[in-house]
Design a protein around this motif. Structure first.
Motif: not given
Length: 255
Positions: A217-237
Motif C-alpha cells: 500500500n502507498k503509505e507503507k511503500q513510501c515509509e519503506y522507500l524513505k528507510r532504504l534511502s536513509a540506509e544509503g541505497l540510491s533511487a536508481r538501485q
C-alpha cells in the motif's frame, strides 16, 4: 596495534555515535527504541552523565553527553552490552551488534555545542524521514517543547533566553535554519552491492521477493522507500531491483 586513546574534552562534553556493525539495523521497531531509551535512562542514573540531546536512527544513534561521575567509555560499554544482550535474545541471534567502539568527538565551546545540538536533531530531516524535527519520535527535540524525561533542557534553553517561553521559540527558530557546519559523521557513503541491497530491501519491506514492493500500500511503500534511502541505497538501485519507477521513489523520499 593498540587502540589510540580517545581525545579528552576540557569541558567533559562529547558528541558520540553508536553504530550497527556492517550497517546493521539496530532499531527494528518501536519496542527496540523504547528498550534502548530505558537502558540509557538506567545507566544515566548509575553513571550520572548529563544528556543534552539524542537521536535514534535505523542503524545508529547520536548522543550529546557530559561526563560526570564515571568515565563515559565505561558507561557506553555498559549501555551497549545491556542492549545487545536483550536484542540478541529478542531476535534469536548471537554475536556483536555495534561497530567496534563508539565514535566520539570533543565539544569544547558553546558555538560548537549548539552546532552539534542542531545537527543531531536535523539528522532525520536530512535523511528524508520527516519534514520537520518536531515530527520525529526518536529524538530529544520534543523534550525541549514539553516535559523533559532524560535531557537537561534547562541548560540548553539557557543558551537562547533566560525566559523559558522565549527560549523555546528561539530554539525552534534555530532548528529551522539549515546547519552547514561539519560534525562527526556516520560514514554511510559506501556503495551497496546488489546482493546486499536485495537482502536489505526484503528485510525492510518485510517481503520474500523484491518485486513484491510494487504491491505494498502507498503509505507503507513510501515509509519503506524513505528507510532504504536513509540506509544509503540510491533511487536508481532501488528502482532497478524492485521495479518501482524512479519518479515514484524520488517523490516518496522527498515527501
Amino acid at each position: 596495534m593498540p587502540r589510540t586513546a580517545r581525545e579528552k574534552s576540557r569541558t567533559g562534553i562529547y558528541h558520540m555515535i553508536l553504530r550497527g556493525i556492517n550497517r546493521q539495523t539496530i532499531f527494528e521497531d518501536d519496542e527496540d527504541g523504547n528498550r534502548f531509551m530505558q537502558t540509557l535512562e538506567e545507566y544515566q542514573k548509575k553513571s550520572e552523565f548529563k544528556l543534552y540531546a539524542y537521536c535514534l536512527m535505523g542503524n545508529h544513534a547520536h548522543l550529546l553527553v557530559k561526563e560526570e561521575k564515571e568515565d563515559l567509555g565505561v558507561a557506553m560499554r555498559r549501555i551497549g552490552a545491556s542492549y545487545v544482550y536483550w536484542y540478541n535474545w529478542k531476535y534469536e541471534r548471537c554475536g556483536h551488534l555495534f561497530q567496534d567502539r563508539y565514535k566520539s568527538e570533543t565539544v569544547e565551546d558553546d558555538q560548537y555545542f549548539l552546532t552539534v545540538l542542531r545537527y543531531i536533531h536535523q539528522n532525520p530531516v536530512k535523511a528524508g524521514l520527516i519534514k520537520e524535527a518536531a515530527d520525529y519520535t526518536w529524538s530529544s527535540y520534543r523534550e525541549f517543547l514539553g516535559t523533559p524525561k532524560l535531557v537537561e533542557t534547562d541548560f540548553v534553553l539557557g543558551f537562547f533566553d533566560s525566559d523559558k517561553g522565549k527560549a523555546i521559540e528561539k530554539f525552534k527558530v534555530f532548528h529551522t535554519a539549515e546547519g552547514r557546519e561539519s560534525c562527526l559523521e556516520i560514514d554511510e557513503k559506501k556503495k551497496w552491492k546488489d546482493s546486499e541491497a536485495i537482502e536489505l530491501i526484503k528485510h525492510v519491506c518485510q517481503i520474500a521477493h523484491c518485486k513484491e514492493a510494487q504491491n505494498l500500500n502507498k503509505e507503507k511503500q513510501c515509509e519503506y522507500l524513505k528507510r532504504l534511502s536513509a540506509e544509503g541505497l540510491s533511487a536508481r538501485q532501488i528502482g532497478r531491483i524492485t521495479g518501482i519507477g524512479r519518479w515514484v521513489i524520488h517523490k516518496a523520499i522527498e515527501s
